[in-house]
Scaffold this motif. Structure first.
Motif, PDB file in Angstrom:
ATOM      1  N   PHE A   1     175.237 -40.849 -12.485  1.00 54.75           N
ATOM      2  CA  PHE A   1     175.218 -41.472 -11.150  1.00 54.75           C
ATOM      3  C   PHE A   1     175.597 -40.538 -10.006  1.00 54.75           C
ATOM      4  CE2 PHE A   1     176.168 -44.819 -14.278  1.00 54.75           C
ATOM      5  CZ  PHE A   1     174.967 -45.519 -14.207  1.00 54.75           C
ATOM      6  N   ALA A   2     175.752 -39.243 -10.273  1.00 54.37           N
ATOM      7  CA  ALA A   2     176.162 -38.320  -9.204  1.00 54.37           C
ATOM      8  C   ALA A   2     175.126 -38.274  -8.086  1.00 54.37           C
ATOM      9  CB  ALA A   2     176.417 -36.928  -9.767  1.00 54.37           C
ATOM     10  N   THR A   3     173.874 -37.932  -8.404  1.00 56.30           N
ATOM     11  CA  THR A   3     172.890 -37.789  -7.329  1.00 56.30           C
ATOM     12  C   THR A   3     172.552 -39.142  -6.706  1.00 56.30           C
ATOM     13  OG1 THR A   3     171.037 -37.776  -8.902  1.00 56.30           O
ATOM     14  CG2 THR A   3     171.906 -35.636  -8.196  1.00 56.30           C
ATOM     15  N   GLU A   4     172.559 -40.189  -7.493  1.00 60.88           N
ATOM     16  CA  GLU A   4     172.314 -41.529  -6.929  1.00 60.88           C
ATOM     17  C   GLU A   4     173.386 -41.870  -5.898  1.00 60.88           C
ATOM     18  OE1 GLU A   4     172.085 -46.205  -8.311  1.00 60.88           O
ATOM     19  OE2 GLU A   4     172.023 -44.639  -9.841  1.00 60.88           O
ATOM     20  N   THR A   5     174.641 -41.590  -6.230  1.00 58.83           N
ATOM     21  CA  THR A   5     175.739 -41.876  -5.316  1.00 58.83           C
ATOM     22  C   THR A   5     175.657 -40.989  -4.080  1.00 58.83           C
ATOM     23  OG1 THR A   5     177.124 -42.498  -7.192  1.00 58.83           O
ATOM     24  CG2 THR A   5     178.253 -42.029  -5.118  1.00 58.83           C
ATOM     25  N   LEU A   6     175.315 -39.723  -4.253  1.00 53.69           N
ATOM     26  CA  LEU A   6     175.189 -38.832  -3.104  1.00 53.69           C
ATOM     27  C   LEU A   6     174.085 -39.310  -2.161  1.00 53.69           C
ATOM     28  CD1 LEU A   6     175.662 -35.403  -4.899  1.00 53.69           C
ATOM     29  CD2 LEU A   6     177.313 -36.588  -3.410  1.00 53.69           C
ATOM     30  N   ARG A   7     172.961 -39.762  -2.719  1.00 54.68           N
ATOM     31  CA  ARG A   7     171.891 -40.310  -1.869  1.00 54.68           C
ATOM     32  C   ARG A   7     172.381 -41.549  -1.115  1.00 54.68           C
ATOM     33  NH1 ARG A   7     168.886 -39.263  -6.533  1.00 54.68           N
ATOM     34  NH2 ARG A   7     168.800 -41.500  -7.006  1.00 54.68           N
TER      35      ARG A   7
ATOM     36  N   ILE B   1     181.854 -35.006   4.235  1.00 56.35           N
ATOM     37  CA  ILE B   1     182.334 -34.986   2.845  1.00 56.35           C
ATOM     38  C   ILE B   1     181.869 -33.700   2.173  1.00 56.35           C
ATOM     39  CG2 ILE B   1     182.292 -36.171   0.623  1.00 56.35           C
ATOM     40  CD1 ILE B   1     181.574 -38.763   2.184  1.00 56.35           C
ATOM     41  N   ALA B   2     182.820 -32.915   1.704  1.00 58.86           N
ATOM     42  CA  ALA B   2     182.511 -31.689   0.965  1.00 58.86           C
ATOM     43  C   ALA B   2     182.438 -32.030  -0.521  1.00 58.86           C
ATOM     44  CB  ALA B   2     183.586 -30.641   1.218  1.00 58.86           C
ATOM     45  N   VAL B   3     181.380 -31.555  -1.174  1.00 60.09           N
ATOM     46  CA  VAL B   3     181.145 -31.889  -2.575  1.00 60.09           C
ATOM     47  C   VAL B   3     180.957 -30.605  -3.376  1.00 60.09           C
ATOM     48  CG1 VAL B   3     179.715 -33.213  -4.179  1.00 60.09           C
ATOM     49  CG2 VAL B   3     179.952 -33.989  -1.808  1.00 60.09           C
ATOM     50  N   ASP B   4     181.722 -30.472  -4.429  1.00 60.80           N
ATOM     51  CA  ASP B   4     181.579 -29.354  -5.359  1.00 60.80           C
ATOM     52  C   ASP B   4     180.345 -29.591  -6.223  1.00 60.80           C
ATOM     53  OD1 ASP B   4     182.304 -27.046  -6.895  1.00 60.80           O
ATOM     54  OD2 ASP B   4     183.303 -28.334  -8.351  1.00 60.80           O
ATOM     55  N   PHE B   5     179.852 -28.564  -6.869  1.00 56.75           N
ATOM     56  CA  PHE B   5     178.665 -28.694  -7.719  1.00 56.75           C
ATOM     57  C   PHE B   5     179.037 -28.706  -9.207  1.00 56.75           C
ATOM     58  CE2 PHE B   5     174.843 -26.959  -9.872  1.00 56.75           C
ATOM     59  CZ  PHE B   5     173.956 -27.971  -9.542  1.00 56.75           C
ATOM     60  N   ASP B   6     179.495 -27.566  -9.725  1.00 55.31           N
ATOM     61  CA  ASP B   6     179.782 -27.446 -11.158  1.00 55.31           C
ATOM     62  C   ASP B   6     181.006 -28.274 -11.535  1.00 55.31           C
ATOM     63  OD1 ASP B   6     177.796 -25.340 -12.124  1.00 55.31           O
ATOM     64  OD2 ASP B   6     178.690 -24.371 -10.372  1.00 55.31           O
ATOM     65  N   GLY B   7     180.825 -29.175 -12.494  1.00 58.10           N
ATOM     66  CA  GLY B   7     181.914 -30.030 -12.942  1.00 58.10           C
ATOM     67  C   GLY B   7     182.049 -31.298 -12.127  1.00 58.10           C
ATOM     68  N   THR B   8     181.284 -31.412 -11.039  1.00 56.41           N
ATOM     69  CA  THR B   8     181.372 -32.567 -10.154  1.00 56.41           C
ATOM     70  C   THR B   8     180.036 -33.305 -10.086  1.00 56.41           C
ATOM     71  OG1 THR B   8     183.086 -31.475  -8.854  1.00 56.41           O
ATOM     72  CG2 THR B   8     181.930 -33.304  -7.793  1.00 56.41           C
ATOM     73  N   ILE B   9     178.971 -32.581  -9.740  1.00 53.68           N
ATOM     74  CA  ILE B   9     177.629 -33.167  -9.738  1.00 53.68           C
ATOM     75  C   ILE B   9     176.999 -32.987 -11.109  1.00 53.68           C
ATOM     76  CG2 ILE B   9     175.316 -33.026  -8.717  1.00 53.68           C
ATOM     77  CD1 ILE B   9     176.650 -32.046  -6.124  1.00 53.68           C
ATOM     78  N   VAL B  10     177.231 -31.831 -11.701  1.00 58.70           N
ATOM     79  CA  VAL B  10     176.718 -31.539 -13.050  1.00 58.70           C
ATOM     80  C   VAL B  10     177.878 -31.129 -13.947  1.00 58.70           C
ATOM     81  CG1 VAL B  10     174.441 -30.819 -12.207  1.00 58.70           C
ATOM     82  CG2 VAL B  10     176.232 -29.098 -12.519  1.00 58.70           C
ATOM     83  N   GLU B  11     177.670 -31.247 -15.251  1.00 58.45           N
ATOM     84  CA  GLU B  11     178.680 -30.797 -16.207  1.00 58.45           C
ATOM     85  C   GLU B  11     178.877 -29.297 -16.040  1.00 58.45           C
ATOM     86  OE1 GLU B  11     177.373 -32.090 -20.059  1.00 58.45           O
ATOM     87  OE2 GLU B  11     177.542 -34.203 -19.497  1.00 58.45           O
ATOM     88  N   HIS B  12     180.081 -28.840 -16.284  1.00 56.42           N
ATOM     89  CA  HIS B  12     180.434 -27.433 -16.063  1.00 56.42           C
ATOM     90  C   HIS B  12     179.795 -26.556 -17.132  1.00 56.42           C
ATOM     91  CE1 HIS B  12     182.604 -24.217 -14.277  1.00 56.42           C
ATOM     92  NE2 HIS B  12     183.315 -25.043 -13.530  1.00 56.42           N
TER      93      HIS B  12
END
Length: 143
Positions: A25-31, A3-14
């Motif tokens: 819940f981004a990092t919780e879900t990724l873990r 699974i490829a995951v973007d950072f800006d705008g996806t894990i954190v606000e842009h």
């Protein structure tokens, strides 16, 4: 899955080049995805120091990526005669996808249950159809 995951705008606000606030819940879900044995690749436009900051930000929150901006950790143009900037991932999680970024709970459900966006929409529609439609109150006994 890979699974490829973007950072800006996806894990954190842009807030590029700054690091924005975490999207809930981004990092919780990724873990959780890592614990489910998926291989996560950070796929970001960031490079150099800005990329290092993003990787460290994730690491501090318990998210260790399988690879960063490449298909596997040791990949280089020299050791992969089929090298391409296009990742060979099963799934891409990115705020720029068609339809925007679902919430992270929905993303986890989609990955875990191997659902497509269309599957979710059908499920939502059937859930609406199965509920009783609101009944209109009789007004003055005419209806």
């Amino acid at each position: 899955m890979v699974i490829a995951v973007d950072f800006d705008g996806t894990i954190v606000e842009h807030e590029y080049p700054k690091i924005g606030e975490e999207i809930p819940f981004a990092t919780e879900t990724l873990r959780m995805l890592i614990n489910d044995h998926h291989k996560l690749i950070l796929w970001s436009v960031r490079e150099g120091k800005l990329l290092d900051e993003a990787v460290e930000w994730c690491r501090e929150r318990g998210v260790e990526f399988y690879a960063i901006n490449r298909d596997y950790p040791e990949e280089t143009t020299q050791n992969n005669n089929h090298f391409s900037r296009k990742l060979k991932a099963d799934l891409f999680i990115d705020d720029r996808n068609l339809g925007g970024l679902p919430d992270w709970g929905m993303i986890y459900r989609m990955v875990r249950e191997r659902l497509t966006w269309a599957d979710l929409m059908r499920s939502a529609r059937s859930g609406l159809n199965s509920q009783d439609a609101p009944k209109r109150k009789k007004k003055w006994g005419l209806f």
